[in-house]
Write a protein that holds these residues in place. Structure first.
Motif, PDB file in Angstrom:
ATOM      1  N   ASP A   1     -24.675  45.024 -38.935  1.00 23.39           N
ATOM      2  CA  ASP A   1     -24.338  46.188 -38.114  1.00 23.39           C
ATOM      3  C   ASP A   1     -22.861  46.650 -37.749  1.00 23.39           C
ATOM      4  O   ASP A   1     -22.710  47.776 -37.886  1.00 23.39           O
ATOM      5  CB  ASP A   1     -25.191  45.994 -36.720  1.00 23.39           C
ATOM      6  CG  ASP A   1     -24.650  44.631 -36.122  1.00 23.39           C
ATOM      7  OD1 ASP A   1     -23.855  44.140 -36.596  1.00 23.39           O
ATOM      8  OD2 ASP A   1     -25.315  44.424 -34.953  1.00 23.39           O
ATOM      9  N   GLN A   2     -22.065  45.914 -37.815  1.00 17.68           N
ATOM     10  CA  GLN A   2     -21.003  46.208 -37.538  1.00 17.68           C
ATOM     11  C   GLN A   2     -19.911  46.550 -38.669  1.00 17.68           C
ATOM     12  O   GLN A   2     -19.235  47.369 -38.652  1.00 17.68           O
ATOM     13  CB  GLN A   2     -19.853  45.011 -36.826  1.00 17.68           C
ATOM     14  CG  GLN A   2     -20.519  44.349 -35.436  1.00 17.68           C
ATOM     15  CD  GLN A   2     -19.977  43.174 -34.904  1.00 17.68           C
ATOM     16  OE1 GLN A   2     -19.102  42.412 -35.466  1.00 17.68           O
ATOM     17  NE2 GLN A   2     -20.131  42.886 -33.627  1.00 17.68           N
ATOM     18  N   GLY A   3     -20.568  45.939 -39.887  1.00 19.75           N
ATOM     19  CA  GLY A   3     -19.938  46.495 -41.214  1.00 19.75           C
ATOM     20  C   GLY A   3     -20.230  47.809 -41.304  1.00 19.75           C
ATOM     21  O   GLY A   3     -19.366  48.766 -41.790  1.00 19.75           O
TER      22      GLY A   3
ATOM     23  N   TRP B   1     -25.210  53.584 -31.201  1.00 24.44           N
ATOM     24  CA  TRP B   1     -25.968  52.573 -31.058  1.00 24.44           C
ATOM     25  C   TRP B   1     -27.289  52.831 -30.272  1.00 24.44           C
ATOM     26  O   TRP B   1     -27.252  53.730 -29.478  1.00 24.44           O
ATOM     27  CB  TRP B   1     -25.424  51.275 -30.381  1.00 24.44           C
ATOM     28  CG  TRP B   1     -24.070  50.776 -30.981  1.00 24.44           C
ATOM     29  CD1 TRP B   1     -22.722  50.888 -30.703  1.00 24.44           C
ATOM     30  CD2 TRP B   1     -24.135  49.744 -32.144  1.00 24.44           C
ATOM     31  NE1 TRP B   1     -22.173  50.296 -31.726  1.00 24.44           N
ATOM     32  CE2 TRP B   1     -22.655  49.467 -32.390  1.00 24.44           C
ATOM     33  CE3 TRP B   1     -25.166  48.969 -32.637  1.00 24.44           C
ATOM     34  CZ2 TRP B   1     -22.296  48.575 -33.479  1.00 24.44           C
ATOM     35  CZ3 TRP B   1     -24.521  47.828 -33.524  1.00 24.44           C
ATOM     36  CH2 TRP B   1     -23.433  47.966 -33.965  1.00 24.44           C
ATOM     37  N   SER B   2     -28.356  52.019 -30.472  1.00 22.25           N
ATOM     38  CA  SER B   2     -29.501  52.198 -29.686  1.00 22.25           C
ATOM     39  C   SER B   2     -29.065  51.609 -28.468  1.00 22.25           C
ATOM     40  O   SER B   2     -28.388  50.806 -28.027  1.00 22.25           O
ATOM     41  CB  SER B   2     -30.352  51.381 -30.290  1.00 22.25           C
ATOM     42  OG  SER B   2     -31.502  50.737 -29.604  1.00 22.25           O
ATOM     43  N   PRO B   3     -29.900  52.271 -27.237  1.00 18.04           N
ATOM     44  CA  PRO B   3     -29.800  51.973 -26.059  1.00 18.04           C
ATOM     45  C   PRO B   3     -30.028  50.410 -25.683  1.00 18.04           C
ATOM     46  O   PRO B   3     -29.429  49.734 -24.897  1.00 18.04           O
ATOM     47  CB  PRO B   3     -30.937  52.727 -25.267  1.00 18.04           C
ATOM     48  CG  PRO B   3     -30.961  54.070 -26.017  1.00 18.04           C
ATOM     49  CD  PRO B   3     -30.939  53.614 -27.474  1.00 18.04           C
ATOM     50  N   ASP B   4     -30.825  49.565 -26.683  1.00 23.90           N
ATOM     51  CA  ASP B   4     -30.953  48.288 -26.835  1.00 23.90           C
ATOM     52  C   ASP B   4     -29.994  47.295 -27.220  1.00 23.90           C
ATOM     53  O   ASP B   4     -29.959  46.203 -27.162  1.00 23.90           O
ATOM     54  CB  ASP B   4     -32.326  47.970 -27.506  1.00 23.90           C
ATOM     55  CG  ASP B   4     -33.508  48.749 -26.992  1.00 23.90           C
ATOM     56  OD1 ASP B   4     -33.669  48.980 -25.705  1.00 23.90           O
ATOM     57  OD2 ASP B   4     -34.512  49.063 -27.619  1.00 23.90           O
TER      58      ASP B   4
ATOM     59  N   THR C   1     -21.730  45.727 -29.823  1.00 25.09           N
ATOM     60  CA  THR C   1     -21.011  46.595 -29.410  1.00 25.09           C
ATOM     61  C   THR C   1     -19.579  46.436 -29.099  1.00 25.09           C
ATOM     62  O   THR C   1     -18.662  47.525 -29.083  1.00 25.09           O
ATOM     63  CB  THR C   1     -21.460  47.696 -28.590  1.00 25.09           C
ATOM     64  OG1 THR C   1     -21.668  46.898 -27.228  1.00 25.09           O
ATOM     65  CG2 THR C   1     -23.095  48.112 -29.036  1.00 25.09           C
ATOM     66  N   ALA C   2     -19.305  45.189 -28.709  1.00 23.03           N
ATOM     67  CA  ALA C   2     -17.675  45.114 -28.277  1.00 23.03           C
ATOM     68  C   ALA C   2     -16.898  45.287 -29.222  1.00 23.03           C
ATOM     69  O   ALA C   2     -16.700  44.637 -30.398  1.00 23.03           O
ATOM     70  CB  ALA C   2     -17.653  43.564 -27.602  1.00 23.03           C
TER      71      ALA C   2
END
Length: 215
Positions: free
Chosen positions: A94-96, A163-166, A172-173
């Protein structure tokens, strides 16, 4: 002079099927550009117009062409042409994905301000989760980079991405700013190489090359 990066990568793939690290890949591209086009290449260039701490992995000052590079790998141990490779598992796809799209946004800003004439973002990986159609949406659904949707129509990506609210802070940091792409980018993965690990498992490398500003 226009640089054909697809040609550069195709030529490089015949010399090197795998790289030890992002820096190794970066140096390989730089040497291939110099070999093919006989032009100067700067590595890890900090452009004065970039407001964050990121750098341009490849910068051609005469042509004002910039290339941002990502190299994301699954773990693999292999020996190629007498050279041993031990790649680690990056995971955190996801971060990639976010990072790749953030590179496109950075390059868009440089191009729109006239600081670069051409910009390219590239991701090379042997992790199929980047190019395979996901089984579920997930917290990074707006950042997905697979080529085809559920109807097998080719996908493109544009606009404001979040990002999704979840999504939790662990994901996300440091990756929490929304991404805003001004242009639309078609997602088109290309084959780079295939090789066998010491275990006998096959690994395929593919790359995503995005020309900034193209539709």
């Amino acid at each position: 002079m226009s640089i054909n990066f697809a040609k550069v990568i195709d030529s490089l793939s015949r010399r090197r099927k795998i790289f030890h690290s992002k820096n190794d890949f970066q140096n390989g591209i730089a040497r291939e550009i110099e070999r093919t086009y006989n032009t100067g290449v700067c590595i890890d260039y900090r452009h004065s117009a970039m407001t964050d701490r990121t750098r341009l992995e490849i910068w051609l000052p005469v042509e004002k062409v910039a290339l941002k590079i990502r190299y994301r790998t699954r773990a693999i141990s292999c020996r190629i042409n007498g050279e041993d490779f031990e790649l680690r598992n990056h995971s955190a796809q996801d971060q990639g994905r976010y990072s790749y799209l953030a590179d496109i946004e950075r390059l868009e800003k440089l191009q729109l301000s006239g600081e670069i004439s051409e910009g390219y973002a590239m991701l090379l990986t042997n992790d199929h989760l980047y190019w395979s159609k996901p089984k579920k949406k997930g917290i990074d659904s707006e950042f997905k980079l697979h080529e085809f949707d559920e109807n097998n129509a080719r996908r493109s990506i544009t606009g404001v991405l979040n990002w999704s609210p979840d999504a939790g802070g662990g994901s996300t940091a440091g990756y929490d700013k929304e991404i805003d792409l001004k242009n639309e980018y078609v997602l088109n993965w290309s084959f780079y190489s295939e090789l066998s690990a010491d275990s006998g498992q096959k690994h395929q490398f593919r790359y995503l090359l995005t020309r900034i500003g193209s539709r």
